[in-house]
Design an enzyme around this catalytic site. Structure first.
Site, mmCIF file in Angstrom:
data_model
loop_
_atom_site.group_PDB
_atom_site.id
_atom_site.type_symbol
_atom_site.label_atom_id
_atom_site.label_comp_id
_atom_site.label_asym_id
_atom_site.label_seq_id
_atom_site.Cartn_x
_atom_site.Cartn_y
_atom_site.Cartn_z
ATOM 1 N N ASP A 33 47.749 -19.261 -70.608
ATOM 2 C CA ASP A 33 46.872 -20.378 -68.844
ATOM 3 C C ASP A 33 45.726 -19.927 -68.366
ATOM 4 O OD1 ASP A 33 49.768 -21.649 -69.057
ATOM 5 O OD2 ASP A 33 50.848 -19.891 -68.286
ATOM 6 N N GLU B 16 57.951 -21.180 -66.367
ATOM 7 C CA GLU B 16 57.819 -22.352 -66.748
ATOM 8 C C GLU B 16 58.262 -23.626 -65.692
ATOM 9 O OE1 GLU B 16 56.081 -24.034 -69.034
ATOM 10 O OE2 GLU B 16 56.372 -21.721 -70.555
HETATM 11 ZN ZN ZN Z 1 51.999 -20.554 -68.506
#
Ligand code: ZN
Ligand code: ADP
Length: 611
Positions: free
Chosen positions: A505, A429
């Site tokens: 992602d 993160e």
């Molecule tokens: Zn991520």
């Protein structure tokens, strides 16, 4: 073909089965019943019985003789025997005074024959037929009586007043303006009739789900103080051909009786799909649509029946629906912008108790892309959270938490995650956040958390733009891509490994890079060429390629190159700032959730030498 789709075929099958049963009954069972009544006998037996005087009645036919014999108890038994050439027979019978000639032996009651041969089998068939259809009807969703064709069992929803007004609809000013005219028309139709103006008979509300289309229609009815008839397009689609059309007729006759009024048809695309004339098309749907078109042409627009319909698939509608005189007005109801979101939040917040100093603008900024329905849900979640934590009013933290609940699901407080994995998640993160912060064209980091959510997210980084963005520049797209690859880059850099945690992602990065190549013309190898078209923009926006296979291969290559470059950039940024990466990741591990300010404070201050 699916049986649900072709009821005509079903009827034919049932009718054939019934006829076969009927024929079987008449040709096999009936003769057996008759046989049971009449016994075979030989001619000598007949003669003996005649001589003994036991014979009651005699009926002489071409090939056989039927006769009755009284037994000891006085009961009569019928017999039949072959007829043999016997010229003396008549005089012999005549000698026996008691013999009755040519009586009807076979109890040939026409009534009994008729009952046995026709009425009973037919009754039997009807019972079987009903049983079969009842069970089918139940399976198909409670269609009580299958025999009531052409009669609608529509439960049409009539409400004298919806109780909603335009004040209940936040934002959507253009839509309200377009609908205001309809309200005025319903208020005093005479004004329009005098000039001879025809008002639109129908308006089509087009937009993504949850943007308030139903609410707008209710508000029109509420503002005009007229009854509101509402039905969903899917309710017209029935098992039997003709039922949907009957419902349409029903709906319009009810509406005309209650005019002026609003008829609202939700999800009109279910019946209004383009008729493509394919073999084996859906008869029921087409008939329903035809009926709707006919009714819309037929009713007198001056009476004050206004039809509003909603859809989120306008491209699939039949052009006949959209021609003047039908749904000639098209009113876009789009996702709310920043001001719109703030307004929706405020409208719904009126119903709940709020603490002082609530910043709705902050919540609106954090919810780019949310629909009105989602925003309403955020307010409700916040109220629920306040109750759960024993407070009597909703505060800012409730609202912020509920934004996350709606985006990512509830916190999974008791999820057990090992220290090692927690570390990886924290670095992942911070990787995103750091890459975002170190680039010029990316939105500021708002919040970073590693508390797992019920949606399956193990942590996330929230970025919130200062203002509403309507355009995406190439630079922004590239920074976004680098940010998306930042999480994986951190894993690679620090742990020298990669995990499945980056799958989301990867999906997003691919989507963005693909759009850049195929739709935005942002790649070096293609010019302004649309290589992909989006088919339903309100529902996720599936895209279909419109190019040769060679070009498709080139696109894939180009997409890969773009993502590769972004990944390399993210790796570079992170390795240049590895101390900050460590520091921030440990801070996050410690706190689990950090705000954008905390993040920027650590990023901005002098680096503390690593211990
Ligand atoms: Zn991520
Ligand atoms: P649609 O018919 O477009 O799918 P709805 O009209 O059913 O959406 O909206 C669902 C709910 O979302 C509404 O009942 C309302 O509470 C809320 N909502 C949506 N848009 C708005 C808006 N513009 N203003 C206020 N509430 C809204």
């Amino acid at each position: 073909m699916n049986e649900e789709k072709n009821p005509r075929k079903q009827y034919a099958i049932y009718i054939v089965i019934c006829l076969l049963l009927l024929m079987f009954f008449n040709s096999m069972i009936m003769p057996m019943l008759n046989k049971a009544a009449i016994k075979d006998a030989d001619y000598s037996f007949f003669l003996d019985q005649v001589d003994e005087g036991n014979v009651g009645k005699v009926q002489i036919e071409d090939t056989e003789i039927k006769f009755t014999v009284k037994d000891a108890d006085g009961r009569e038994q019928a017999y039949s025997t072959a007829r043999i050439y016997d010229p003396d027979l008549v005089s012999r019978l005549h000698e026996q005074k008691e013999v009755e000639f040519a009586g009807s032996i076979q109890e040939q009651s026409p009534l009994r024959d008729f009952l046995l041969g026709w009425i009973i089998p037919i009754l039997f068939m009807v019972v079987v037929w009903n049983l079969i259809f009842k069970s089918i009807g139940k399976r198909m969703g409670g269609l009580g009586n299958a025999m009531s064709f052409g009669k609608s069992n529509a439960k049409i929803y009539v409400k004298a007043q919806t109780g909603k007004t335009f004040d209940d609809v936040a934002g959507q000013d253009e839509a309200k303006e377009a609908l205001a005219e309809i309200v005025d028309f319903l208020h005093n139709p005479d004004k329009y009739a005098e000039i001879g103006a025809d008002l639109p008979k129908g308006a089509l509300l087009v937009g993504p789900p949850g943007t308030g289309k139903t609410l707008l229609a209710q508000a029109v009815a509420g503002e005009a103080e007229v009854p509101f008839f509402s039905i969903s397009g899917s309710e017209f689609v029935e098992m039997f051909v003709g039922m949907g059309a009957a419902k349409v007729r029903d709906l319009f006759s009810q509406a005309t009786a209650k005019a002026p009024c609003i008829v609202f048809i939700d999800e009109i695309d279910t019946i209004g799909k383009k008729r493509d004339g394919q073999i084996g098309g859906n008869d029921e749907r087409e008939q329903t649509l035809n009926q709707l078109l006919t009714e819309m042409d037929g009713f007198d627009g001056k009476k004050g029946v206004v039809i509003l319909a909603a859809t989120n698939r306008p491209e699939s509608l039949d052009p006949a629906l959209l021609r003047p005189g039908r749904f000639d007005r098209r009113i876009p109801v789009e996702l709310p912008d920043l001001a719109g979101r703030e307004a929706v939040l405020k409208v719904h917040a009126k119903k709940i108790k709020l603490s002082e100093n609530i910043d709705f603008n902050a919540i609106a900024r954090a919810t780019a892309g949310a629909s009105g329905a989602e925003l309403a849900n955020i307010i409700n979640e916040a109220a629920l959270r306040a109750v759960r934590s024993g407070r009597s009013s909703v505060d800012q933290s409730d609202l912020e938490e509920s934004v996350e609940v709606v985006i990512a699901g509830y916190q999974r407080k008791n999820a057990v995650i090992s220290q090692k994995e927690k570390e990886i998640i924290a670095y992942h993160e911070i990787g995103h956040a750091l890459v975002a912060a170190k680039q010029k064209y990316s939105a500021p980091v708002h919040k970073i958390t590693i508390i797992p959510r019920t949606s399956g997210a193990l942590g996330y980084t929230m970025q919130v733009d200062e203002d509403e963005k309507f355009l995406l520049s190439k630079e922004e797209a590239l920074s976004k891509l680098a940010t998306l690859t930042g999480g994986r880059s951190a894993e690679e850099l620090i742990f020298n490994t990669c995990t499945s945690g980056a799958s989301n992602d990867i999906e997003k990065a691919t989507q963005l890079a693909r759009a850049m190549v195929t739709r935005y013309g942002m790649s070096s190898s293609f010019d302004m060429i649309a290589l992909e078209t989006v088919s339903n923009k309100y529902l996720g926006g599936d895209a279909s390629l419109a190019c040769s296979p060679e070009t498709a291969a080139k696109i894939d290559e180009e997409v890969n190159n773009i993502v590769k470059k972004a990944h390399a950039k993210a790796l570079q940024i992170l390795s240049e700032n590895s101390e900050k990466l460590h520091e921030l990741a440990h801070f996050l591990l410690d706190k689990e959730t950090i705000t954008g300010e905390e993040f920027m404070a650590i990023l901005g201050k002098e680096t503390v030498p690593a211990v």
